[in-house]
Structures are given as C-alpha cells and as structure tokens.
Design an enzyme around this catalytic site. Structure first.
Site, PDB file in Angstrom:
ATOM      1  N   ASP A   1      28.241  45.523 -17.281  1.00  0.00           N
ATOM      2  CA  ASP A   1      27.641  45.080 -18.543  1.00  0.00           C
ATOM      3  C   ASP A   1      27.578  43.555 -18.673  1.00  0.00           C
ATOM      4  OD1 ASP A   1      30.421  44.962 -18.733  1.00  0.00           O
ATOM      5  OD2 ASP A   1      30.409  45.217 -20.901  1.00  0.00           O
TER       6      ASP A   1
ATOM      7  N   ARG B   1      31.968  40.243 -17.105  1.00  0.00           N
ATOM      8  CA  ARG B   1      32.972  39.722 -16.164  1.00  0.00           C
ATOM      9  C   ARG B   1      32.339  38.806 -15.132  1.00  0.00           C
ATOM     10  NH1 ARG B   1      37.358  44.296 -14.587  1.00  0.00           N
ATOM     11  NH2 ARG B   1      37.592  45.222 -16.649  1.00  0.00           N
TER      12      ARG B   1
HETATM   13  C1  VG1 Z   1      40.554  46.435 -18.383  1.00  0.00           C
HETATM   14  C2  VG1 Z   1      41.076  45.040 -18.147  1.00  0.00           C
HETATM   15  C3  VG1 Z   1      41.031  44.232 -19.437  1.00  0.00           C
HETATM   16  C4  VG1 Z   1      39.599  44.237 -19.986  1.00  0.00           C
HETATM   17  C5  VG1 Z   1      39.103  45.657 -20.127  1.00  0.00           C
HETATM   18  C6  VG1 Z   1      37.652  45.723 -20.540  1.00  0.00           C
HETATM   19  O1  VG1 Z   1      41.373  47.096 -19.332  1.00  0.00           O
HETATM   20  O2  VG1 Z   1      42.390  45.076 -17.634  1.00  0.00           O
HETATM   21  O3  VG1 Z   1      41.481  42.928 -19.170  1.00  0.00           O
HETATM   22  O4  VG1 Z   1      39.555  43.598 -21.238  1.00  0.00           O
HETATM   23  O5  VG1 Z   1      39.229  46.356 -18.885  1.00  0.00           O
HETATM   24  O6  VG1 Z   1      36.840  45.044 -19.624  1.00  0.00           O
HETATM   25  P1  VG1 Z   1      42.536  48.136 -18.918  1.00  0.00           P
HETATM   26  O7  VG1 Z   1      43.072  48.680 -20.209  1.00  0.00           O
HETATM   27  O8  VG1 Z   1      41.909  49.156 -18.024  1.00  0.00           O
HETATM   28  O9  VG1 Z   1      43.551  47.335 -18.154  1.00  0.00           O
HETATM   29  V1  VG1 Z   1      35.239  45.585 -19.359  1.00  0.00           V
HETATM   30  O10 VG1 Z   1      34.436  44.333 -18.572  1.00  0.00           O
HETATM   31  O11 VG1 Z   1      35.607  47.010 -18.430  1.00  0.00           O
HETATM   32  O12 VG1 Z   1      34.723  46.015 -20.878  1.00  0.00           O
HETATM   33 CO    CO Z   2      32.499  44.531 -18.593  1.00  0.00          CO
END
Ligand code: VG1
Ligand code: CO
Length: 541
Positions: free
Chosen positions: A279, A282
């Site tokens: 999306d 990152r």
């Molecule tokens: C992961 C990452 C976190 C980030 C989230 C959403 O979460 O560790 O840092 O904010 O993904 O990113 P988790 O709970 O799986 O550790 V995105 O670019 O996937 O919306």
């Molecule tokens: Co993302």
C-alpha cells in the site's frame, strides 16, 4: 434506487489489529463479513449522514468489488460525498493526504499492506479519521463493539458505478468524485523537497533502482522519479500494480526484495536502491554495497533533516515505536529535542503530530513519515534520502559511516517466527511476563540485565493508556531485547524478537555476529526453540 435493509448477525473475529482489520481474502468474501464490518464502522463513528469520505485501496484482489460495496453502503447510510481514487486505487499516504487536503471526515483504505494478496492471500480494511491518520483505539473499540451486536446493514440495490472515468457522478443522493490518485500527492512532494536539486542529481548521471514490488507505488514512483525528476526510464521496476503482486510478498526488506538487494550488492550496482510495500507506506533503503536498516534510516533522516526545504527550520521532536532501535534517540539528544517512544503501529503517532510535538517518526518495520500526512510514507522517505544525497554529494555508504562515527552504531535485527501455535506463543509471553520483576540484576547467557518491563504507553496528549505492548529487557552496555506478538498476521501467531546492541567503535561487523550475545540471551530467557518447536526464525531482517 431501492434501499435494502439486510438482516445479519455478529461474526467473530472482527477486532481491528495493529493496522485495521486483516483477514484471509476468502473470509472477507464470505457472506456479510465485509458488510458487517463497514456498517460497524458507520456505527462506531456516529453515522455517516452528511459526511464526506475518501476511499481507495492498494489494488489487490477483491479491491474493486469491495469498493463498490463500500460506496453502496455509504450512499445507503446518507453520506454526502465519497472521493475515490480512479479505479478505486490510492496508496495509503495518498489517501491520508486527500483526507486532509479535502477536509474529509474520514476515509476507508482497502489494503492488507505488506501481506500477500490474491484469492488465497489476505485482504484488509482500515478506517482513518479526519486528521488523515489511522483511527485511534478509542474509535476502533467502538467499531469492534458494534460488530458484536450488529443485526442489520443498509445497502443500495444499484449497478456498479464507473470508477475508471474521472469526475463527479451520483449514486442515489451521494456524490462520487473520482480523482487522479497521483496528482495531489505529487504536488505535496514537490512542496516538501528541493525538486531542482533532485533534477540536477539525475541529470548528472545518478542511477537508481526503485522496486515497486508489483504494488500500488509503481504509478506514483514513475510519475515522480521518471517523468518529473528525469530518472532514466526503467528506474522503476515491477511498476504495474497487479491483484496478486506478481505472486510476490510485497514487504520491502532484504528477504522479500532480494533481487534488488542482489543488484545493489553486485558489480555495477546503481547509486541508490529502494522498495515499497503493498500500500506504499513502507520503504527500504539500500545504497551501493550498503543496506540501511529502517531504524538507522530514521536516525539519518533526523540528523540531516535541515537539508530538506520543508524541515529547514529544524525538527520539533521525533518519535519511534518501542521496538525501533535507539539510534534516533541519540540524534534527538544531540539536537536537544524530544524523542517519544510509542507502541507499535502508526495510530500512536497521530496525537503527537497533531499537537506539533514531533516532526519525524518511524518504525523498525520500514515505516518512516512526518507531519506532512498522518501515515508512514514510502516514496516520501525515498525522496528525503535523494534530497540529502543531492545536497551532500555523498554515497549512502559514506553517509552511514559518517553517521556512526558521530553517534555510534546500533546493530539491529528482527527475528520473526511465523505461524506459531497461538497457545504456545501466548504461553511464552505470559511466562516471561510473570518473571520480569525478578530479572534486573540477574544474568542471561553472560549478559547482565539492567531493566525488564512490559511496555505500557501513556499518551501525553489525551492521557489514554495502552498496556501489554511488548516485553523490553535492557542489558548492561546498552544492548536491548524486545519480544512481542504481531497484530497483522492472519494465521496462528507471529512472534517477533527484536535485537539491538550499541557499538561506538567498530562499525563494519556483521549484524548477526554483533548480536550473537543478545540472541543467546533471548533463547536463555524465553526458551524460544522449545516453545515454538522451531530451530531458527522464519524471517530475519
Ligand atoms: C507490523 C509492523 C508495524 C507496522 C504494522 C503495519 O505490525 O511491525 O511496525 O506498523 O505492521 O504496517 P505487527 O503487529 O505485525 O508487528 V503496514 O505497512 O503492514 O500497514
Ligand atoms: Co503498508
């Protein structure tokens, strides 16, 4: 146009996680699953009557169908206007910007971000509030509560609306405004960075490779890097969004962006490489022969921020998620500004940004952003790096060596154990949590523990408290170990083990070797192999 009121009943498992509701696509396609959640969003935000929303997604399988359902449900519940990206596409940062720019009441982003897509992959829905950022927990809790008592939803019985043609159209009494997904975002980038310096950089022969990973950033990167800034054609690879991301895993890290990594480590590598996720929020940064960890990238951006026009007056403060390395903390200390430590997930940065308490924020998972929007922003981070390189006329490798000389180097790595039995993962965490208070002063694999706690965050702006955000263990000498369970996975549990050690003298060690004592301490403290039944992590970044 007939308005249908469809009776339904609560469906289990609609609790939003780190970033919205994420499930296997099949589950989202099952009867009433999406409809229940959307109607619960309307309930959770106090209705949509008369409101303006933004809608778009990362183009993954089911994006187009889901967008039509959301539009029919918004119209049925009385929304005044929905601003939609053409073909229902919007990167997450572009959606955040549109909400802010158009003064919308909120927005719906259809994405499971870095999770793979397709009929056998994942899908997701996220609600963002009027500041452009992910809904805070106070809102997601109301949405979740609504999913548990829902008994009916409202939807128009209408044909699909044309989202390919730009311009305003109507759906019942609601206006649907189909907009170019790239234009506003590209204007915003031009207002932040020194585009003349970037044009001169590329005109001087600077070579770059941007891997869009078959996801949403391709059209944005082509328009900005190639068409506007003059990077050579072919700079952007895998630039056409596909519903299953070319069967890849759109997570920009050295494992999933291996082709790019190999090119950047090879002979005749370009000067600069970058990748973005499903999306577009990152970023991965890699120079010729030099990978930059996201934690180091945040620190380097903070240290060089005044070279960017929008940040030339300095930063008001910085913020990082708790598991992110402490590299940026020392930059903040040197600049005499605040450094906030927040729970994982972008929603925790929103209040600090709104209050002007921080300008830059970031996460170890390749998310970096600023107060220009209320989401992390992949392409923005790439342009930030280019702006610094253009001004300093230096390679990425030389810039990082210079940075470590000044601030020391935080060797950093994350070990992920994916699809672990949820019971075993919870038992591991619960058991360690129960022993925390006795740990300080004891040793683990030869390292002396100086601190141990279960991270809780008190939001300095609204006073809300968030608990159980991960176990933090500090060691003598500045090393640190963090363990937490993922909130974005869709199968079993994912255990994340974050490892960090500070070295102020030697900067060219292999990260895994530098971290070997902390890795041994993690095993000694948590018994990861035994509990998960795994010999090694599934993914090391
Ligand atoms: C992961 C990452 C976190 C980030 C989230 C959403 O979460 O560790 O840092 O904010 O993904 O990113 P988790 O709970 O799986 O550790 V995105 O670019 O996937 O919306
Ligand atoms: Co993302």
């Amino acid at each position: 146009m007939p308005l249908l009121t469809v009776s339904t009943s609560p469906i289990d498992g609609q609790k939003p996680g780190t970033s919205g509701l994420r499930k296997q696509t099949k589950i989202f396609q099952s009867p009433n699953f999406l409809e229940n959640f959307i109607q619960s969003i309307w309930t959770g935000i106090g209705g949509v009557t008369g409101k303006t929303l933004v809608l778009g997604g990362d183009g993954r399988f089911f994006n187009a169908e889901a967008a039509q359902i959301v539009l029919r449900m918004a119209a049925a519940s009385g929304a005044a206007r929905v601003i939609v990206g053409q073909n229902a596409l919007l990167s997450t940062p572009a959606a955040s910007h549109l909400i802010r720019k158009r003064g919308a009441d909120g927005g719906i982003i259809l994405s499971a971000s870095h999770n793979p897509g397709g009929p056998n992959g994942d899908f997701g829905v996220k609600y963002n509030t009027g500041n452009g950022g992910p809904a805070p927990e106070s809102v997601t809790e109301k949405i979740f509560a609504a999913t548990q008592v829902i008994s009916e939803y409202a939807i128009l019985d209408s044909a699909d609306i044309d989202l390919a043609t730009l311009g305003e159209k109507t759906l019942g009494d609601m206006i649907v405004d189909v907009v170019d997904p790239v234009a506003d975002y590209a204007d915003l980038m031009a207002s932040i960075f020194d585009f003349d310096a970037l044009k001169a950089l590329f005109a001087g022969g600077f070579r770059m490779r941007f891997d869009a990973m078959h996801a949403i950033t391709g059209p944005y990167a082509r328009a900005i890097l190639e068409d506007t800034l003059g990077a050579e054609t072919g700079t952007v690879i895998n630039g056409t969004p596909s519903p299953d991301f070319g069967k890849g895993h759109p997570d920009p890290n050295p494992i999933w962006a291996k082709t790019l990594m190999d090119e950047m480590m090879g002979r005749d590598a370009p000067d600069f490489g970058a990748a973005s996720d499903g999306d577009g929020d990152r970023n991965m940064i890699v120079g010729r022969g030099q990978y930059v960890t996201p934690s180091d990238s945040l620190a380097a951006l903070a240290a060089n921020a005044t070279l960017v026009p929008a940040y030339s007056g300095g930063l008001s403060g910085v913020a990082r998620s708790m598991p992110t390395s402490q590299a940026v903390d020392r930059v903040a200390a040197a600049q005499g500004i605040d450094c906030f430590e927040t729970p994982t997930g972008w929603k925790f940065f929103g209040n600090l940004l709104d209050a002007g308490r921080c300008t830059l924020c970031g996460e170890e998972s390749a998310g970096t952003g600023s107060d220009h929007v209320r989401e992390k922003d992949g392409l923005w981070a790439v342009l930030f790096w280019l702006n610094i390189l253009a001004k300093r006329q230096i390679s990425v490798k030389a810039l990082m060596e210079d940075h470590w000389q000044r601030f020391g180097r935080n060797y950093y790595s994350r070990h992920d154990y994916e699809g672990v039995d949820a019971g075993a993962a919870n038992a591991l965490m619960d058991d360690l949590r129960g022993r925390l208070s006795a740990l300080p002063g004891t040793q683990a694999a030869g390292l002396t523990i100086t601190s141990a706690d279960d991270f809780a965050y008190d939001d300095p702006i609204d006073g809300s408290r968030t608990e159980k955000q991960g176990i933090r263990i500090g060691f003598d000498g500045g090393a640190r170990l963090v363990l937490r369970l993922s909130g974005t996975g869709t199968v079993g549990a994912t255990l994340r083990v974050y490892l960090e050690t500070l070295d102020t003298a030697v900067f060219d060690k292999d990260a895994q070797e530098a971290l070997a004592p902390v890795i041994a301490a993690a095993e000694a403290l948590a018994g990861i192999k035994d509990r998960t039944g795994r010999d090694a992590p599934d993914v090391i970044t």
